[in-house]
Design a protein around this motif. Sequence first.
Motif, short mmCIF file in Angstrom:
data_model
loop_
_atom_site.label_atom_id
_atom_site.label_comp_id
_atom_site.label_asym_id
_atom_site.label_seq_id
_atom_site.Cartn_x
_atom_site.Cartn_y
_atom_site.Cartn_z
N MET A 206 -5.66 3.36 4.33
CA MET A 206 -5.95 1.96 4.68
C MET A 206 -6.40 1.87 6.15
N ASN B 204 -1.36 6.91 1.67
CA ASN B 204 -1.86 5.57 1.33
C ASN B 204 -2.09 4.72 2.58
N LEU B 205 -1.09 4.74 3.45
CA LEU B 205 -1.19 3.94 4.68
C LEU B 205 -2.32 4.45 5.59
N VAL C 192 0.83 -1.20 0.00
CA VAL C 192 0.00 0.00 0.00
C VAL C 192 0.87 1.25 0.00
N ARG C 193 1.90 1.23 0.81
CA ARG C 193 2.80 2.38 0.91
C ARG C 193 3.41 2.69 -0.46
N ASP C 194 3.82 1.65 -1.17
CA ASP C 194 4.47 1.83 -2.47
C ASP C 194 3.48 2.04 -3.61
N GLY C 195 2.17 1.99 -3.31
CA GLY C 195 1.18 2.21 -4.36
C GLY C 195 0.94 0.99 -5.25
N GLN D 37 3.12 8.15 0.50
CA GLN D 37 3.16 6.84 1.16
C GLN D 37 2.34 6.86 2.45
N LEU E 57 -4.92 0.81 -11.58
CA LEU E 57 -4.02 1.34 -10.55
C LEU E 57 -2.58 1.56 -11.03
#
Lengths: 330, 330
Positions: free
Chosen positions: B278, B274-275, A307-310, B271, B48
């Motif tokens: 989530m 994104n995290l 998730v962090r890296d997309g 990043q 994506l």
Amino acid sequence: MRKRLSVEDYTAGILAGDRIMLSQAITVTESRLPADKELAAAILKETLPHSGNAFRIGITGVPGVGKSTFIESFGTYLTSLGKRVAVLAVDPSSQKSRGSILGDKTRMERLSHNPLAYIRPSATGLFLGGIARSTREIMLLCEAAGHDIILIETVGVGQSETLVKGITDFFLLLMLAGAGDELQGIKKGIMEMADAIAINKADGDNAQAAALAVSAYQNALHLFPKADSGFPTEVLTCSALQENGMEAIWKLIREFEKTTRANGFFDQNRQNQNLNWMHDLIRQSLENQFFSDAAVKTKLTSLEEAVRDGRELPDSAAEDLLRTFRNVKS
Amino acid sequence: MRKRLSVEDYTAGILAGDRIMLSQAITVTESRLPADKELAAAILKETLPHSGNAFRIGITGVPGVGKSTFIESFGTYLTSLGKRVAVLAVDPSSQKSRGSILGDKTRMERLSHNPLAYIRPSATGLFLGGIARSTREIMLLCEAAGHDIILIETVGVGQSETLVKGITDFFLLLMLAGAGDELQGIKKGIMEMADAIAINKADGDNAQAAALAVSAYQNALHLFPKADSGFPTEVLTCSALQENGMEAIWKLIREFEKTTRANGFFDQNRQNQNLNWMHDLIRQSLENQFFSDAAVKTKLTSLEEAVRDGRELPDSAAEDLLRTFRNVKS
């Protein structure tokens, strides 16, 4: 293993203002033993109807701004008015040193010997949420023990301020005058949290710079949105060392209390704080259960990386983890 | 019931930059039908790897500040540079009116006819979290469709700004010059979120007041903590109506991007976003499950009242509800 007293003994002792009983009850509150947790909950329940009558003040500022000296000076001033003062601290950094910003009693030597003041070093070895939780409970116990004013010291670096803001009636930010010093180490957002700013160390050669800082901040704050409290954010100077400005700060705080009690903010804010606290505890508990689940833990690290890296959508990673959690549960 | 295409059809259409296919895929994304949810997840998954290349700009300001005119003017300027621009909106108030701040296309007439621009009215009938979720997904689809810049409009009143800040690279606050107008309706905290402030309507009789406002805000912001981005918060003027200042704002944004890409903040921020996304989804889901539980619901209202009034400790109320929830589950 220390001997525990009964709920009735602790309660009676606290309500009688017995400092030793208060200290022992606080130790029970900070304990992580299941039996102590139950005892602490019972003491809190019994003393709750007698808490809530103190005025709660959060005090923050970066290291070096003179927080301990300020609290010594301000606390001494308050006791001179006959107020009973309790001093607590939220200091997540003390986890590392196993020490405490207030453990160093020599920095508040006078106040610590004052019969109207009660100083409790911060709990150590707890995560930040745990510190906040125990601080809130200790505050209630101190109120039940008859303290009129609670001062909660925090270290000015971020998350702990949000927590203290969430349990206090008034939030005071201490700053220094001088080029760039004002900003040193203060996190974005904390200034907007403050109900008042006090420029400390306004003494000697520094007095003029402090006065200039006051007008600069007054002008600046004038351009920012008004506080929800309906009370404009004030800026003033003080010298904790010379014990100057304590009366003005106390006068301001009393005006704040008067205004916010009259406009309804005071009660509304406390009610919201209580509700938010309940919701935060529920959220924490639900999340702890989730993230300590063995099946979730197994997947978490690699999913977080993706998730962090997309590489993975947060949405599908969340779905995946939630499905894992529910399958294990059902 | 509208006919749905296959995942492959939607994906190919979006990647080819087909606006009709993009619009249809967005409609699927906004749908609450379970079959559509599955289809939307599959489209997002396929597209994506082609998203993430746009620069994401959040734009906020109170009603009357001229957001729509600004976006029309700024968007037109960007397309004149050959940029493909997508315009989205997060507008929780549209839930009530069932309309949309961008639904009134006449306010962006020129931009809506521009082949390089894509304007999507905000989703209606969703709770704020749902709007934010679908906005984030729509943004990713627009990126996969080849848009270089995403502009996300929001209404300047609080929670929606936090959400938009959490999905964008740059946050622009529009304000007005003039006595008190700067503050009108802006919530505390939003100014500290801004990467730049643009004083709009800097034209005609208002030009001088706007210039004065710029220096006042520059001085004020100088006293506040530095941004985590390492890029100082700038203040400038513009006239969306006269299309002045667009180039300066774009230049500033490009400098911001250059600085934050060089110092690592840009990637780190994405990043973290994104995290956080989530974790927010997981938290939302856990809380929804908890608060929609029938046994919890039965107890909730009276417990909340007791906690609000200070009759019950937040801690014991939380425990009570969590026990109720777990007993039902196990």
